[in-house]
Write a protein that holds these residues in place. Structure first.
Motif, PDB file in Angstrom:
ATOM      1  N   THR A  11     -25.079-103.950 -96.945  1.00 53.16           N
ATOM      2  CA  THR A  11     -25.239-102.516 -96.753  1.00 53.16           C
ATOM      3  C   THR A  11     -25.911-102.252 -95.416  1.00 53.16           C
ATOM      4  N   VAL A  12     -25.719-101.054 -94.904  1.00 52.33           N
ATOM      5  CA  VAL A  12     -26.366-100.631 -93.668  1.00 52.33           C
ATOM      6  C   VAL A  12     -26.947 -99.240 -93.870  1.00 52.33           C
ATOM      7  N   GLN A  13     -27.966 -98.931 -93.092  1.00 54.79           N
ATOM      8  CA  GLN A  13     -28.594 -97.626 -93.196  1.00 54.79           C
ATOM      9  C   GLN A  13     -27.981 -96.671 -92.191  1.00 54.79           C
ATOM     10  N   VAL A  14     -27.750 -95.459 -92.651  1.00 57.05           N
ATOM     11  CA  VAL A  14     -27.269 -94.389 -91.788  1.00 57.05           C
ATOM     12  C   VAL A  14     -28.169 -93.178 -91.996  1.00 57.05           C
ATOM     13  N   SER A  15     -28.216 -92.333 -90.988  1.00 56.09           N
ATOM     14  CA  SER A  15     -28.902 -91.050 -91.128  1.00 56.09           C
ATOM     15  C   SER A  15     -27.884 -89.960 -90.821  1.00 56.09           C
ATOM     16  N   PHE A  16     -28.149 -88.778 -91.313  1.00 55.42           N
ATOM     17  CA  PHE A  16     -27.206 -87.691 -91.081  1.00 55.42           C
ATOM     18  C   PHE A  16     -27.952 -86.395 -90.816  1.00 55.42           C
ATOM     19  N   VAL A  17     -27.308 -85.552 -90.001  1.00 57.76           N
ATOM     20  CA  VAL A  17     -27.857 -84.252 -89.624  1.00 57.76           C
ATOM     21  C   VAL A  17     -26.724 -83.237 -89.687  1.00 57.76           C
ATOM     22  N   LYS A  18     -26.997 -82.117 -90.319  1.00 55.10           N
ATOM     23  CA  LYS A  18     -26.000 -81.048 -90.383  1.00 55.10           C
ATOM     24  C   LYS A  18     -26.004 -80.279 -89.066  1.00 55.10           C
ATOM     25  N   THR A  19     -24.832 -80.059 -88.520  1.00 52.16           N
ATOM     26  CA  THR A  19     -24.721 -79.341 -87.248  1.00 52.16           C
ATOM     27  C   THR A  19     -24.783 -77.830 -87.484  1.00 52.16           C
ATOM     28  N   ILE A  20     -24.880 -77.098 -86.415  1.00 52.56           N
ATOM     29  CA  ILE A  20     -24.962 -75.642 -86.505  1.00 52.56           C
ATOM     30  C   ILE A  20     -23.690 -75.030 -87.096  1.00 52.56           C
ATOM     31  N   VAL A  21     -22.559 -75.726 -86.966  1.00 49.60           N
ATOM     32  CA  VAL A  21     -21.298 -75.215 -87.509  1.00 49.60           C
ATOM     33  C   VAL A  21     -21.019 -75.739 -88.917  1.00 49.60           C
ATOM     34  N   GLY A  22     -21.966 -76.508 -89.490  1.00 46.35           N
ATOM     35  CA  GLY A  22     -21.827 -76.935 -90.874  1.00 46.35           C
ATOM     36  C   GLY A  22     -21.213 -78.306 -91.087  1.00 46.35           C
ATOM     37  N   TRP A  23     -20.870 -79.014 -90.022  1.00 41.33           N
ATOM     38  CA  TRP A  23     -20.367 -80.372 -90.148  1.00 41.33           C
ATOM     39  C   TRP A  23     -21.559 -81.320 -90.105  1.00 41.33           C
ATOM     40  N   PHE A  24     -21.314 -82.618 -90.284  1.00 41.21           N
ATOM     41  CA  PHE A  24     -22.405 -83.583 -90.325  1.00 41.21           C
ATOM     42  C   PHE A  24     -22.200 -84.680 -89.285  1.00 41.21           C
ATOM     43  N   ASN A  25     -23.238 -84.946 -88.499  1.00 38.44           N
ATOM     44  CA  ASN A  25     -23.252 -86.113 -87.623  1.00 38.44           C
ATOM     45  C   ASN A  25     -23.923 -87.230 -88.408  1.00 38.44           C
ATOM     46  N   VAL A  26     -23.192 -88.331 -88.591  1.00 37.25           N
ATOM     47  CA  VAL A  26     -23.705 -89.483 -89.333  1.00 37.25           C
ATOM     48  C   VAL A  26     -23.948 -90.596 -88.323  1.00 37.25           C
ATOM     49  N   THR A  53     -27.797 -79.920 -98.014  1.00 41.49           N
ATOM     50  CA  THR A  53     -28.828 -80.666 -97.297  1.00 41.49           C
ATOM     51  C   THR A  53     -28.698 -80.478 -95.792  1.00 41.49           C
ATOM     52  N   ARG A  54     -29.792 -80.631 -95.089  1.00 42.87           N
ATOM     53  CA  ARG A  54     -29.809 -80.500 -93.635  1.00 42.87           C
ATOM     54  C   ARG A  54     -29.861 -81.847 -92.933  1.00 42.87           C
ATOM     55  N   LEU A  55     -30.614 -82.794 -93.497  1.00 37.42           N
ATOM     56  CA  LEU A  55     -30.716 -84.121 -92.899  1.00 37.42           C
ATOM     57  C   LEU A  55     -31.168 -85.108 -93.963  1.00 37.42           C
ATOM     58  N   GLY A  56     -30.964 -86.386 -93.662  1.00 38.81           N
ATOM     59  CA  GLY A  56     -31.371 -87.418 -94.609  1.00 38.81           C
ATOM     60  C   GLY A  56     -30.931 -88.791 -94.138  1.00 38.81           C
ATOM     61  N   CYS A  57     -31.154 -89.773 -95.000  1.00 38.88           N
ATOM     62  CA  CYS A  57     -30.690 -91.123 -94.720  1.00 38.88           C
ATOM     63  C   CYS A  57     -30.268 -91.784 -96.020  1.00 38.88           C
ATOM     64  N   LYS A  58     -29.349 -92.720 -95.917  1.00 41.07           N
ATOM     65  CA  LYS A  58     -28.793 -93.426 -97.070  1.00 41.07           C
ATOM     66  C   LYS A  58     -28.361 -94.807 -96.621  1.00 41.07           C
ATOM     67  N   GLU A  59     -28.040 -95.629 -97.594  1.00 43.25           N
ATOM     68  CA  GLU A  59     -27.399 -96.906 -97.314  1.00 43.25           C
ATOM     69  C   GLU A  59     -25.944 -96.801 -97.737  1.00 43.25           C
ATOM     70  N   ILE A  60     -25.062 -97.385 -96.918  1.00 45.55           N
ATOM     71  CA  ILE A  60     -23.642 -97.420 -97.266  1.00 45.55           C
ATOM     72  C   ILE A  60     -23.173 -98.871 -97.213  1.00 45.55           C
ATOM     73  N   GLN A  61     -22.063 -99.132 -97.850  1.00 44.14           N
ATOM     74  CA  GLN A  61     -21.497-100.474 -97.885  1.00 44.14           C
ATOM     75  C   GLN A  61     -20.988-100.870 -96.498  1.00 44.14           C
ATOM     76  N   ARG A  62     -21.059-102.154 -96.218  1.00 43.78           N
ATOM     77  CA  ARG A  62     -20.609-102.691 -94.931  1.00 43.78           C
ATOM     78  C   ARG A  62     -19.159-102.302 -94.631  1.00 43.78           C
ATOM     79  N   VAL A  63     -18.294-102.396 -95.623  1.00 45.39           N
ATOM     80  CA  VAL A  63     -16.872-102.083 -95.423  1.00 45.39           C
ATOM     81  C   VAL A  63     -16.702-100.629 -95.002  1.00 45.39           C
ATOM     82  N   GLU A  64     -17.449 -99.747 -95.633  1.00 47.12           N
ATOM     83  CA  GLU A  64     -17.360 -98.334 -95.280  1.00 47.12           C
ATOM     84  C   GLU A  64     -17.895 -98.086 -93.867  1.00 47.12           C
ATOM     85  N   ALA A  65     -18.982 -98.755 -93.512  1.00 45.95           N
ATOM     86  CA  ALA A  65     -19.536 -98.612 -92.162  1.00 45.95           C
ATOM     87  C   ALA A  65     -18.535 -99.102 -91.122  1.00 45.95           C
ATOM     88  N   GLU A  66     -17.880-100.227 -91.394  1.00 42.24           N
ATOM     89  CA  GLU A  66     -16.895-100.749 -90.446  1.00 42.24           C
ATOM     90  C   GLU A  66     -15.724 -99.794 -90.283  1.00 42.24           C
TER      91      GLU A  66
END
Length: 80
Positions: A11-26, A53-66
């Motif tokens: 697994t790998v850690q990712v963080s995410f932030v909601k943009t002003i237009v409502g999309w998410f930068n991961v 949500t506005r921001l956060g962090c999670k772990e995702i599977q390696r395959v999904e990250a790739e």
């Protein structure tokens, strides 16, 4: 003879932030790589995270990250 050596990362850690237009930068933790996801794709990737949500962090599977960030993110190498 070539031996493929890969990291044992599952697994790998990712963080995410909601943009002003409502999309998410991961963002991939520890790098400057990121992908921008629309709200529907974000909910598919993180079904347990509220779309409000506005921001956060999670772990995702390696395959999904790739699949999102590219197969070269783990520095896998071939030893000859």
């Amino acid at each position: 003879m070539k031996i493929n050596r890969t990291n044992d990362i599952e697994t790998v850690q990712v963080s995410f932030v909601k943009t002003i237009v409502g999309w998410f930068n991961v963002y991939l933790a520890g790098t400057e790589r990121y992908v921008t996801l629309n709200p529907a794709d974000f909910c598919k990737m993180f079904p347990n995270v509220s779309p409000r949500t506005r921001l956060g962090c999670k772990e995702i599977q390696r395959v999904e990250a790739e699949s999102h960030f590219g197969a070269d993110i783990f520095g896998d190498r071939v030893i000859v």
